[in-house]
Scaffold this motif. Structure first.
Motif, PDB file in Angstrom:
ATOM      1  N   UNK A  32       0.860  -1.173   0.000  1.00 12.52           N
ATOM      2  CA  UNK A  32       0.000   0.000   0.000  1.00 12.52           C
ATOM      3  C   UNK A  32       0.893   1.217   0.000  1.00 12.52           C
ATOM      4  N   UNK A  34       1.296   5.591  -0.529  1.00 11.85           N
ATOM      5  CA  UNK A  34       0.597   6.864  -0.350  1.00 11.85           C
ATOM      6  C   UNK A  34       1.520   8.013  -0.741  1.00 11.85           C
ATOM      7  N   UNK A  93       3.560   0.963   3.020  1.00  6.79           N
ATOM      8  CA  UNK A  93       3.179   0.175   4.172  1.00  6.79           C
ATOM      9  C   UNK A  93       2.975  -1.274   3.759  1.00  6.79           C
ATOM     10  N   UNK A  94       3.258  -2.178   4.688  1.00  7.06           N
ATOM     11  CA  UNK A  94       3.015  -3.600   4.456  1.00  7.06           C
ATOM     12  C   UNK A  94       1.790  -3.993   5.253  1.00  7.06           C
ATOM     13  N   UNK A  95       0.709  -4.254   4.575  1.00  2.00           N
ATOM     14  CA  UNK A  95      -0.517  -4.607   5.269  1.00  2.00           C
ATOM     15  C   UNK A  95      -0.509  -6.096   5.573  1.00  2.00           C
ATOM     16  N   UNK A  97      -1.681  -7.685   8.268  1.00  3.21           N
ATOM     17  CA  UNK A  97      -2.452  -7.880   9.484  1.00  3.21           C
ATOM     18  C   UNK A  97      -2.382  -6.677  10.391  1.00  3.21           C
ATOM     19  N   UNK A  98      -2.879  -6.802  11.562  1.00  4.93           N
ATOM     20  CA  UNK A  98      -3.093  -5.667  12.437  1.00  4.93           C
ATOM     21  C   UNK A  98      -1.872  -4.885  12.839  1.00  4.93           C
ATOM     22  N   UNK A  99      -0.785  -5.535  13.166  1.00  4.65           N
ATOM     23  CA  UNK A  99       0.318  -4.798  13.775  1.00  4.65           C
ATOM     24  C   UNK A  99       1.016  -3.860  12.800  1.00  4.65           C
ATOM     25  N   UNK A 100       0.841  -4.095  11.509  1.00  7.77           N
ATOM     26  CA  UNK A 100       1.568  -3.253  10.561  1.00  7.77           C
ATOM     27  C   UNK A 100       0.803  -1.999  10.200  1.00  7.77           C
ATOM     28  N   UNK A 101      -0.450  -1.923  10.634  1.00  5.58           N
ATOM     29  CA  UNK A 101      -1.275  -0.808  10.204  1.00  5.58           C
ATOM     30  C   UNK A 101      -0.635   0.528  10.502  1.00  5.58           C
ATOM     31  N   UNK A 102      -0.613   1.364   9.472  1.00  4.27           N
ATOM     32  CA  UNK A 102      -0.152   2.732   9.662  1.00  4.27           C
ATOM     33  C   UNK A 102       1.345   2.867   9.817  1.00  4.27           C
ATOM     34  N   UNK A 103       2.064   1.779   9.848  1.00  3.16           N
ATOM     35  CA  UNK A 103       3.502   1.880  10.010  1.00  3.16           C
ATOM     36  C   UNK A 103       4.082   2.256   8.661  1.00  3.16           C
ATOM     37  N   UNK A 104       3.979   3.523   8.361  1.00  2.00           N
ATOM     38  CA  UNK A 104       4.410   4.013   7.071  1.00  2.00           C
ATOM     39  C   UNK A 104       5.900   4.282   7.067  1.00  2.00           C
ATOM     40  N   UNK A 106       8.601   6.385   5.025  1.00  2.00           N
ATOM     41  CA  UNK A 106       8.591   7.539   4.148  1.00  2.00           C
ATOM     42  C   UNK A 106       9.880   7.678   3.359  1.00  2.00           C
TER      43      UNK A 106
END
Lengths: 116, 118
Positions: A32, A34, A93-95, A97-104, A106
């Motif tokens: 993902x 952005x 980001x690597x989606x 599962x839950x723990x990676x969410x938002x760990x962008x 840059x």
């Protein structure tokens, strides 16, 4: 180890022309992507995103292209306007599962200047 | 217009002093992040929380930095003692996870806390 790279620190474009900002990544787990825009003395603001299941996403004057085989994405702004002058950050980001969410992760950012 | 609020906006402090930065995430967001922007490193993730629980603080210097969420409306980032190399802009961001969808990865940033340690 910089997993997201924006190799052009700056870009200068004439108003009305196309702006193309580039971004490369090395982590094949990224799925993902952005783009954020940042004006001086402000926080980054979300601009457009793309999932790895697509190769193109368009929103008005902004289009993001994703080439997974090349691990490359680009942001096209057409037509460019002076108000687009800002720093543009690519993020990934690597989606997984839950723990990676938002760990962008840059990139370093590209300063875009659009001249009237 | 919901937004992430950060205080202070600007802080100048002397080396060795304690610095506390505060963040109010967007109401309803359950994930909070602290990023730091420097000229050399760009935007780097320091720590993040989900439902107030710390999930990852591997990007944060443990000896002097600490991050907490005393409640759902407040996140803090503390530096003690501060050093000149900590001078940077510290951004807080928040988000809410979508339903098993990558599109839930979009997060929203505050305006940043500009820290100068002399």
């Amino acid at each position: 180890d910089q997993q997201v790279k924006q190799n052009s620190p700056s870009l200068s474009v004439q108003e009305g022309r196309i702006s193309i900002l580039n971004c490369d990544y090395t982590n094949s787990m990224f799925d993902y992507f952005l783009w954020y825009k940042k004006y001086p003395a402000e926080g980054p603001t979300f601009l457009i995103s793309i999932s790895s299941i697509k190769d193109k996403n368009e929103d008005g004057r902004f289009t993001v292209f994703l080439n997974k085989s090349a691990k490359h994405l680009s942001l096209h702004i057409v037509p460019s306007q002076p108000g687009d002058s800002a720093v543009y950050f690519c993020a990934a980001s690597a989606f997984a599962g839950g723990t990676s969410y938002g760990k962008l992760t840059f990139g370093q950012g590209t300063i875009l200047t659009v001249h009237p | 217009d919901a937004r992430v609020t950060q205080t202070p906006r600007h802080k100048v402090t002397e080396m060795g002093q304690e610095v506390t930065m505060r963040c109010q995430p967007i109401l309803g967001h359950n994930t909070v992040f602290w990023y730091r922007q420097t000229m050399m490193q760009g935007l780097e993730l320091l720590a993040y929380f989900r439902n107030r629980a710390p999930l990852d603080d591997s990007g944060m210097p443990k000896d002097r930095f600490s991050a907490e969420m005393p409640d759902a409306t407040l996140a803090t980032l503390k530096i003690q003692p501060s050093e000149p190399r900590d001078s940077a802009v510290y951004f807080c961001a928040s988000g809410t996870r979508g339903i098993a969808s990558p599109s839930g990865n979009t997060i929203y940033f505050g305006e940043g806390s500009w820290l100068t340690v002399v």
